[in-house]
Design a protein around this motif. Structure first.
Motif, PDB file in Angstrom:
ATOM      1  N   UNK A   1     -15.365   6.387   6.096  1.00 56.35           N
ATOM      2  CA  UNK A   1     -13.957   6.434   5.684  1.00 56.35           C
ATOM      3  C   UNK A   1     -13.047   6.044   6.849  1.00 56.35           C
ATOM      4  N   UNK A   2     -13.414   6.483   8.068  1.00 58.30           N
ATOM      5  CA  UNK A   2     -12.583   6.202   9.239  1.00 58.30           C
ATOM      6  C   UNK A   2     -12.782   4.779   9.752  1.00 58.30           C
ATOM      7  N   UNK A   3     -13.936   4.214   9.492  1.00 54.75           N
ATOM      8  CA  UNK A   3     -14.257   2.878  10.025  1.00 54.75           C
ATOM      9  C   UNK A   3     -13.286   1.838   9.463  1.00 54.75           C
ATOM     10  N   UNK A   4     -12.729   0.996  10.319  1.00 57.00           N
ATOM     11  CA  UNK A   4     -11.762   0.011   9.828  1.00 57.00           C
ATOM     12  C   UNK A   4     -12.399  -1.179   9.103  1.00 57.00           C
ATOM     13  N   UNK A   5     -13.743  -1.293   9.162  1.00 62.53           N
ATOM     14  CA  UNK A   5     -14.364  -2.432   8.464  1.00 62.53           C
ATOM     15  C   UNK A   5     -15.169  -2.016   7.241  1.00 62.53           C
ATOM     16  N   UNK A   6     -15.574  -0.746   7.171  1.00 59.69           N
ATOM     17  CA  UNK A   6     -16.359  -0.302   6.009  1.00 59.69           C
ATOM     18  C   UNK A   6     -15.569  -0.610   4.736  1.00 59.69           C
ATOM     19  N   UNK A   7     -16.222  -1.283   3.797  1.00 57.65           N
ATOM     20  CA  UNK A   7     -15.494  -1.784   2.635  1.00 57.65           C
ATOM     21  C   UNK A   7     -16.077  -1.308   1.312  1.00 57.65           C
ATOM     22  N   UNK A   8     -17.150  -0.539   1.336  1.00 65.12           N
ATOM     23  CA  UNK A   8     -17.888  -0.267   0.098  1.00 65.12           C
ATOM     24  C   UNK A   8     -17.048   0.516  -0.907  1.00 65.12           C
ATOM     25  N   UNK A   9     -17.272   0.194  -2.162  1.00 64.35           N
ATOM     26  CA  UNK A   9     -16.522   0.821  -3.246  1.00 64.35           C
ATOM     27  C   UNK A   9     -17.451   1.112  -4.414  1.00 64.35           C
ATOM     28  N   UNK A  10     -16.972   1.958  -5.305  1.00 61.61           N
ATOM     29  CA  UNK A  10     -17.646   2.142  -6.578  1.00 61.61           C
ATOM     30  C   UNK A  10     -16.628   1.941  -7.679  1.00 61.61           C
TER      31      UNK A  10
END
Lengths: 392, 151, 267
Positions: free
Chosen positions: A282-291
């Motif tokens: 959640x904090x990572x500025x690049x993590x993009x995964x979604x559901x």
């Protein structure tokens, strides 16, 4: 960048803004219809929020970081940008946590009408983008709008966003942008770049434009030509910051390291500590995964498709009819780290890590991505990595 | 015979000495080649056609557990006690096969250690392959949840 | 359209087995681009959700999907009545790319519902006589009652179409055993063969191992893989298999690429 035109040479536009100039910058952006987002102190943290005026910037505030530790503290010099990454990143605005993608209606004869979401996002100006976070935005650009399928939500928000980078002069204890080659100096991709200088000659910002729109805005502000002292101090402060990184990555090919350590003993070690809470994602500025979530109203004839952030630490993330592929915490931590540092290259031709340190700070048990990478490197040096089939 | 069968598994010299003991047989479709519990004194290498291996189940036709095709070894119970077939075998189509008398082969193996070793290795490989196949089917991979449970 | 589903009318829904049905779809107005065999669609059941479903038949803009009801959305799709509408997005993913196997012998290995994505491949090969070498179709199923497309299978293999089941009742006169055992009956030159396999991952690995053992090079073995999938557009992250995004780099992957990934547990 707001403008697609070639950036003018930085030297053309270099000038100095004082604190009033900063106030004028925010006013100018707002006058142009921009929603200005920048750092401000709220709830004992420096958060990113809509700014009505530059006075809301965290003048005189800094932060103390460590693994699993974050505190704001007063600083005597009155600097506005002498702090490093906070709990949020710009993805909260470009790739929102929850968006409706489309709505569908079913008629009496079963006919279906689907309406795409008409997202009319504000015209953003991001004030205080750190160089690492600029890279993070560029990394998400590749994921969301750089491939064969362009994400409309992200594209609409990103397309008009005006980016004001502020170079880093005060890295935190968890920063490692030098290792990831993303900072502390500004890299191309900004509309405006600022370097904050506080010394006996006063509190000021060395400013230069990266785009025509940036130059146009600078021209509208009260400013003075860039003097040698300010240029020198700005350069020296950024260079000094590069030498004060709180963390480093091992100086090896991280992609190869991660590809070669899928069966390392270290994963068991980190799995014993990891809560699989997903805070790092959640904090990572690049993590993009979604559901996705599908909802209907009470009649059952109106349906909506929503998308929300999801974490690869969720057990259901890899659900198949027979069960979840990544059932163990070990495999889920390994997925996150190998993706971030390794397979991101295969998928999007860059690293997925920018060295901002947020995952270290916001991990409730203080797991440190750099420490894990060093440990994996050490294990690979020791030749202790297990064979593919040798582990339970 | 296919190259994955006995031709590939046993070197040429001992293979020729083994084949000299064999003779060609044919079974019309539907022939019961051997029965469960019968004395296992022979084996066959299938040349053409198919053979079903089955288990007797009271009240129904024998349950087929595996089909053997061309190139495959039919029968290995002759190799170890109690020398009884543990399955039945039925030709599903006209079968041509090499038939071997187990006593003759075992006697040759007493003298021909090269053949003894190669034949044993071959039979173990065949049994291993069938064990793997049986275990794979035990997983019920094509079941609704692919060997998992409904999540 | 890849972001928002287009309405398609259900023109038929017929049973294949106790839990599997085949539905036929026609675009209501605008049609999606033409699908290639091996590609998949995201099929949306109104208000329930959408799932990736490979195309089991392509006839111009008409699509055929064979769906096994194992989850909420797949059960909803199995229950759609003719005349109602579903939403479809696509086409997504890599196809089987049959034309690149021109002149070579073909081996098609299918297990269970894995036959569905291979059906349009078989039809493509059959529709181009002389373009390919020998066509071998090997089909494995749980029981005779679980066999898909029973009425079509007879015409499929030239020279060989074999069917085998894991478990058979007394009425079954065919083969019993694993699908790889049928390779004994197939006619092919391993060095000049392209193989296509789809089914449970354990079956795919076994088939690939057997094909390699018989001399078919790994780069000429194409397999179709399954992982959780939400967007199909490379944005949701769910379908990762190591370096691969299966919605983009798959579902069809050459075995030389897939093999090292399939041997790592929980990758």
């Amino acid at each position: 960048m707001a403008s697609a035109t070639a950036p003018p040479a930085a030297g053309d536009t270099a000038c100095v803004l004082d604190r009033d100039g900063m106030g004028a910058l925010v006013r100018e952006l707002r006058a142009r219809g921009r929603t200005v987002i920048g750092p401000t102190v709220r709830d004992d943290a420096i958060v990113l929020a809509k700014l009505e005026s530059a006075e809301e910037l965290p003048y005189g505030w800094g932060v103390e970081h460590e693994a699993g530790y974050y505190r704001v503290r007063r600083r005597p010099d009155g600097a506005a940008f002498a702090h490093s990454a906070g709990p949020q990143s710009w993805k909260s605005f470009l790739h929102p946590e929850r968006v409706r993608q489309w709505a569908a209606d079913r008629g009496p004869d079963g006919e279906m009408t689907v309406r795409p979401e008409r997202d009319e996002p504000p015209s953003f100006a991001f004030l205080g983008v750190r160089p690492c976070d600029l890279r993070a935005i560029q990394i998400q650009d590749r994921v969301m709008i750089g491939g064969p399928h362009r994400d409309a939500t992200y594209g609409a928000r990103r397309g008009g966003a005006f980016l004001i980078v502020v170079e880093c002069t005060e890295p935190g204890a968890t920063c490692f942008c030098v290792s990831m080659d993303t900072g502390p100096a500004a890299r191309p991709g900004y509309d405006l770049a600022l370097t904050e200088v506080v010394d006996e000659a006063g509190h000021r910002f060395l400013a230069r434009a990266g785009t025509d729109e940036g130059a146009e805005i600078l021209a509208a502000l009260p400013r003075r030509p860039a003097d040698d002292l300010t240029r020198t101090r700005a350069r020296e402060d950024v260079e000094a910051a590069a030498g004060r990184m709180g963390r480093t990555m091992p100086e090896v090919d991280l992609r190869a390291l991660l590809a070669g350590t899928l069966d390392a003993e270290r994963w068991n070690d980190v799995a014993a500590r990891c809560l699989t809470c997903g805070n790092c994602t959640m904090a990572c500025p690049t993590c993009f995964c979604t559901t996705t979530e599908d909802v209907t109203d009470l009649t059952g004839d109106h349906a909506e498709r929503w998308r929300r952030w999801e974490s690869c630490y969720d057990l259901d993330f890899t659900h198949l009819p027979g069960g979840s592929v990544r059932g163990s915490g070990r495999s889920r931590y390994r997925q996150w780290l190998t993706h971030k540092l390794g397979t991101w290259w295969d998928q999007f031709d860059s690293s997925g890590c920018v060295g901002c340190g947020r995952c270290i700070v916001w991990c409730p048990v203080g797991i440190d991505i750099t420490e894990e990478a060093h440990a994996l490197h050490q294990e690979s040096l020791d030749g202790q990595a297990g064979t593919e089939d040798g582990r339970p | 015979m296919k190259d994955t069968g006995i031709l590939a598994a046993i070197p040429e010299g001992p293979r020729e000495r083994l084949m000299a003991l064999g003779h060609e047989m044919s079974f019309p479709a539907g022939t019961r080649i051997f029965e469960e519990g019968g004395r296992a004194d022979r084996f066959w290498i299938i040349h053409t056609g198919g053979v079903n291996l089955d288990i007797h189940v009271p009240g129904r036709r024998a349950a087929v557990v595996e089909t053997l095709g061309a190139g495959r070894l039919l029968g290995w119970s002759w190799l170890c006690p109690p020398h009884q077939w543990h399955l039945g075998a039925e030709a599903t189509s006209p079968v041509r096969a090499w038939e071997f008398n187990a006593a003759e082969v075992l006697e040759l193996c007493e003298r021909d250690h090269e053949l003894d070793h190669a034949l044993l290795a071959y039979v173990i490989e065949v049994i291993g392959r069938r064990l793997r196949a049986a275990r794979t089917r035990l997983l019920d991979l094509y079941g609704p949840y692919g060997s998992g449970s409904p999540g | 359209m890849t972001a928002v589903p287009l309405p398609y009318r259900v023109t038929a829904n017929r049973p294949e087995s106790a839990d599997t049905r085949t539905i036929e779809l026609q675009p209501v107005a605008e049609a999606l681009p033409v699908f290639a065999p091996g590609q998949f669609a995201m099929v949306y059941a109104f208000g329930v959700g959408d799932i990736p479903v490979s195309v089991a038949g392509i006839d111009g803009s008409a699509l055929t999907h064979t769906i096994r009801g194992v989850g909420a959305t797949s059960r909803a799709l199995c229950a759609v009545r003719a005349g109602t509408q579903v939403g479809v997005r696509g086409p997504f993913g890599t196809g089987w790319d049959l034309p690149s196997a021109a002149g070579r012998d073909l081996i098609i290995v299918a297990g269970g519902i894995g036959l569905a994505p291979l059906r349009p491949l078989v039809r493509e090969a059959l529709s181009a006589p002389g373009t390919y070498g020998r066509l071998n179709v090997l089909v494995g199923a749980r029981t005779p009652a679980d066999l898909l497309y029973r009425s079509e299978l007879d015409g499929w293999g030239h020279p060989y179409c074999g069917v085998t089941v894991d478990r058979a009742g007394p009425e079954w006169t065919g083969n019993v055993g694993v699908v790889t055992a049928l390779l004994d009956q197939a006619a092919f030159d391993p060095h000049d063969t392209t193989a296509f396999a789809c089914g449970p991952e354990v079956m795919i690995r076994a088939a690939a191992r057997e094909l390699l053992h018989r001399g078919v090079p790994a780069q000429h073995i194409r397999i179709s893989l399954e992982r959780n999938m939400h967007c199909a557009t490379g944005h949701c992250g769910h379908c990762q298999l190591g370096p691969l995004l299966l919605c983009r780099d798959g579902p069809v992957v050459a075995y030389d690429r897939a093999k090292p990934l399939l041997t790592v547990r929980e990758l």
